[in-house]
Design a protein around this motif. Sequence first.
Motif, PDB file in Angstrom:
ATOM      1  N   ARG A  81      29.628  46.346 -73.297  1.00 13.72           N
ATOM      2  CA  ARG A  81      30.809  47.208 -73.341  1.00 13.72           C
ATOM      3  C   ARG A  81      30.918  48.053 -72.066  1.00 13.72           C
ATOM      4  O   ARG A  81      31.964  48.166 -71.439  1.00 13.72           O
ATOM      5  CB  ARG A  81      30.718  48.126 -74.568  1.00 13.72           C
ATOM      6  CG  ARG A  81      31.792  47.845 -75.593  1.00 13.72           C
ATOM      7  CD  ARG A  81      31.620  48.717 -76.810  1.00 13.72           C
ATOM      8  NE  ARG A  81      30.537  48.264 -77.661  1.00 13.72           N
ATOM      9  CZ  ARG A  81      29.566  49.040 -78.121  1.00 13.72           C
ATOM     10  NH1 ARG A  81      29.542  50.327 -77.819  1.00 13.72           N
ATOM     11  NH2 ARG A  81      28.608  48.560 -78.875  1.00 13.72           N
ATOM     12  N   GLU A  82      29.740  48.584 -71.665  1.00 12.30           N
ATOM     13  CA  GLU A  82      29.700  49.403 -70.461  1.00 12.30           C
ATOM     14  C   GLU A  82      30.180  48.616 -69.252  1.00 12.30           C
ATOM     15  O   GLU A  82      31.008  49.093 -68.461  1.00 12.30           O
ATOM     16  CB  GLU A  82      28.256  49.852 -70.265  1.00 12.30           C
ATOM     17  CG  GLU A  82      28.095  51.146 -69.518  1.00 12.30           C
ATOM     18  CD  GLU A  82      26.635  51.561 -69.572  1.00 12.30           C
ATOM     19  OE1 GLU A  82      26.057  51.809 -68.518  1.00 12.30           O
ATOM     20  OE2 GLU A  82      26.092  51.589 -70.687  1.00 12.30           O
ATOM     21  N   ALA A 114      33.826  48.169 -69.266  1.00 11.28           N
ATOM     22  CA  ALA A 114      34.526  49.385 -68.860  1.00 11.28           C
ATOM     23  C   ALA A 114      34.464  49.539 -67.342  1.00 11.28           C
ATOM     24  O   ALA A 114      35.472  49.870 -66.688  1.00 11.28           O
ATOM     25  CB  ALA A 114      33.893  50.597 -69.554  1.00 11.28           C
ATOM     26  N   LEU A 115      33.262  49.236 -66.804  1.00  8.39           N
ATOM     27  CA  LEU A 115      33.074  49.356 -65.362  1.00  8.39           C
ATOM     28  C   LEU A 115      34.027  48.431 -64.619  1.00  8.39           C
ATOM     29  O   LEU A 115      34.731  48.846 -63.678  1.00  8.39           O
ATOM     30  CB  LEU A 115      31.627  48.994 -65.037  1.00  8.39           C
ATOM     31  CG  LEU A 115      31.017  49.692 -63.841  1.00  8.39           C
ATOM     32  CD1 LEU A 115      30.923  51.177 -64.096  1.00  8.39           C
ATOM     33  CD2 LEU A 115      29.645  49.108 -63.573  1.00  8.39           C
ATOM     34  N   VAL A 116      34.067  47.186 -65.104  1.00  7.71           N
ATOM     35  CA  VAL A 116      34.941  46.212 -64.451  1.00  7.71           C
ATOM     36  C   VAL A 116      36.386  46.665 -64.522  1.00  7.71           C
ATOM     37  O   VAL A 116      37.144  46.611 -63.539  1.00  7.71           O
ATOM     38  CB  VAL A 116      34.765  44.831 -65.125  1.00  7.71           C
ATOM     39  CG1 VAL A 116      35.862  43.888 -64.701  1.00  7.71           C
ATOM     40  CG2 VAL A 116      33.410  44.257 -64.763  1.00  7.71           C
ATOM     41  N   ALA A 117      36.763  47.188 -65.703  1.00 14.89           N
ATOM     42  CA  ALA A 117      38.145  47.616 -65.866  1.00 14.89           C
ATOM     43  C   ALA A 117      38.468  48.750 -64.901  1.00 14.89           C
ATOM     44  O   ALA A 117      39.515  48.730 -64.218  1.00 14.89           O
ATOM     45  CB  ALA A 117      38.376  48.066 -67.319  1.00 14.89           C
ATOM     46  N   SER A 118      37.554  49.726 -64.817  1.00 14.16           N
ATOM     47  CA  SER A 118      37.846  50.863 -63.948  1.00 14.16           C
ATOM     48  C   SER A 118      37.895  50.414 -62.482  1.00 14.16           C
ATOM     49  O   SER A 118      38.762  50.856 -61.716  1.00 14.16           O
ATOM     50  CB  SER A 118      36.806  51.958 -64.154  1.00 14.16           C
ATOM     51  OG  SER A 118      35.576  51.569 -63.599  1.00 14.16           O
ATOM     52  N   ALA A 119      36.965  49.487 -62.150  1.00 16.85           N
ATOM     53  CA  ALA A 119      36.974  49.006 -60.770  1.00 16.85           C
ATOM     54  C   ALA A 119      38.274  48.293 -60.447  1.00 16.85           C
ATOM     55  O   ALA A 119      38.873  48.492 -59.382  1.00 16.85           O
ATOM     56  CB  ALA A 119      35.779  48.069 -60.562  1.00 16.85           C
ATOM     57  N   LEU A 168      22.309  45.097 -76.054  1.00  9.65           N
ATOM     58  CA  LEU A 168      23.087  44.115 -75.288  1.00  9.65           C
ATOM     59  C   LEU A 168      24.577  44.383 -75.444  1.00  9.65           C
ATOM     60  O   LEU A 168      25.339  44.388 -74.455  1.00  9.65           O
ATOM     61  CB  LEU A 168      22.738  42.724 -75.792  1.00  9.65           C
ATOM     62  CG  LEU A 168      23.084  41.569 -74.870  1.00  9.65           C
ATOM     63  CD1 LEU A 168      22.195  41.629 -73.655  1.00  9.65           C
ATOM     64  CD2 LEU A 168      22.904  40.256 -75.583  1.00  9.65           C
ATOM     65  N   ALA A 169      24.972  44.638 -76.695  1.00 10.95           N
ATOM     66  CA  ALA A 169      26.393  44.887 -76.941  1.00 10.95           C
ATOM     67  C   ALA A 169      26.842  46.137 -76.194  1.00 10.95           C
ATOM     68  O   ALA A 169      27.918  46.154 -75.561  1.00 10.95           O
ATOM     69  CB  ALA A 169      26.637  45.040 -78.446  1.00 10.95           C
ATOM     70  N   ALA A 170      25.985  47.177 -76.234  1.00 13.50           N
ATOM     71  CA  ALA A 170      26.353  48.420 -75.570  1.00 13.50           C
ATOM     72  C   ALA A 170      26.522  48.187 -74.073  1.00 13.50           C
ATOM     73  O   ALA A 170      27.528  48.603 -73.468  1.00 13.50           O
ATOM     74  CB  ALA A 170      25.276  49.475 -75.830  1.00 13.50           C
ATOM     75  N   SER A 171      25.548  47.487 -73.496  1.00 12.55           N
ATOM     76  CA  SER A 171      25.642  47.298 -72.039  1.00 12.55           C
ATOM     77  C   SER A 171      26.815  46.405 -71.685  1.00 12.55           C
ATOM     78  O   SER A 171      27.445  46.575 -70.642  1.00 12.55           O
ATOM     79  CB  SER A 171      24.339  46.740 -71.493  1.00 12.55           C
ATOM     80  OG  SER A 171      23.993  45.596 -72.199  1.00 12.55           O
TER      81      SER A 171
END
Lengths: 81, 142, 253
Positions: free
Chosen positions: B71-72, B75-80, B66-69
């Motif tokens: 974080r993912e 990151a996705l939101v940030a890049s978007a 859960l923590a890994a996803s």
Amino acid sequence: MNPTIAAASVIAAALAIGLAAIGPGIGQGNASGSAVEGIARQPEAEGKIRGTLLLTLAFMESLTIYGLVIALVLLFANPFA
Amino acid sequence: MFDFDATLPLMAIQFLILMVLLNRLFFKPLMKTLDERDSYIRSNQVDAQERLAKAQRLIQQYEEELAASRREAQALVASAEEEAQKIAAQRLAEAQQEAQARREQAQQELDRQKAEAMQALEQQVDALSRQILDKVLGASVG
Amino acid sequence: MQMLSFLDTFTAFPLAELEVGKHFYWEIGNLKLHGQVFITSWIVIAILLTASVLATRNIQRVPQGIQNVMEYALEFVRDIAKNQLGEKEYRPWLPFIGTLFLFIFVSNWSGALIPWRLIELPEGELAAPTSDINTTVALALLTSLAYFYAGFSKRGLGYFSKYVEPTPILLPIAILEDFTKPLSLSFRLFGNILADELVVAVLVLLVPLFVPIPVMLLGLFTSAIQALVFATLAGAYIHEAVEGHGGEEHEAH
């Protein structure tokens, strides 16, 4: 039955049970007092203290019962009658 | 009351018989049941503890996943967001450029028309001034 | 047996009567038996055996009904034996101590709860089997035999070393102890139960209704305690014979 022996037996029976009640009475009082003290000091140990107290009271009680047995012997199974 | 007779030994024998019977009918089977139940409970407890440990392991694993996803996803939101900002900035720059170009074009057109108008005006001024000159000079010359 | 003549006036009352020391004799050959003791003890034994058979007839893992009750009784006597003899030693002695407790307990309570006196006998009256000295002496002697047997089978002739163990001076007292143990065991039980029944009988004689009830309840309590004491002491004596260090702790518990 000889009336003297009968009278003596009845008096002896009364004395036997009465005298036999003195010691256990004092002892039971002491034991119960100490048990109450112990419970007051350590309420969580009440169950254990109560169980031991009842057992020791039964032992002291049996001393009076020995006197009672003697009294009963004198009344109902008098060897001198 | 205190007469001992044959009651005593018979009572003892009777008690021993009772003991044997109770041992066979009562103590042995029920002690066996109690022991079996104890071992059953113990094995069940071990089993349950194993399952509990397994469940806890699974929980830990899931939490890690859960923590890994999470974080993912962050990151996705940030890049978007970054991309979106980039696009927005690009679009803004383009629009500003276009607006600038149009404004420049309009300015040029305006300048040209102004120059044309000035030229036309100059010619008219020339014509008029010649007419005035002609009239004035004509009268005197004429 | 002989009664003092002044007690005869009691029997004149129609409501209740006090019969002490009279027995309903059975004669087998030239042996005399106390019939009323056997009648009541057979009923007690029948109760115990019926309860055992009912409890173990259909044993389930999750106990129900009478199996639950009897399992509670079993765990109770098991705890008595375990407390006295220890975790390792108690198994072979559990039937003896448990039967002692159950028999004495059911006998005592039967004397208080079953209205024996409604059943007429030609002589004497039905009462708890433990209110007859023959029963209690039989049980106490069996206890003595049990601890002798325990000592011998565990330690052989070394069992006798306990008589001279700390010092040979105490030898007479150590020997005397073997006699006082069954004596005190039997008289304690007999006296308590008989006293209980006599007190209830005298109170019923004086006030027939309601007043004896608290004394009867006290009697139920003391009878249960006496059964516990008898079984506990039997366990303690056996433990002492098996372990064999000193004779000082035997009445301590």
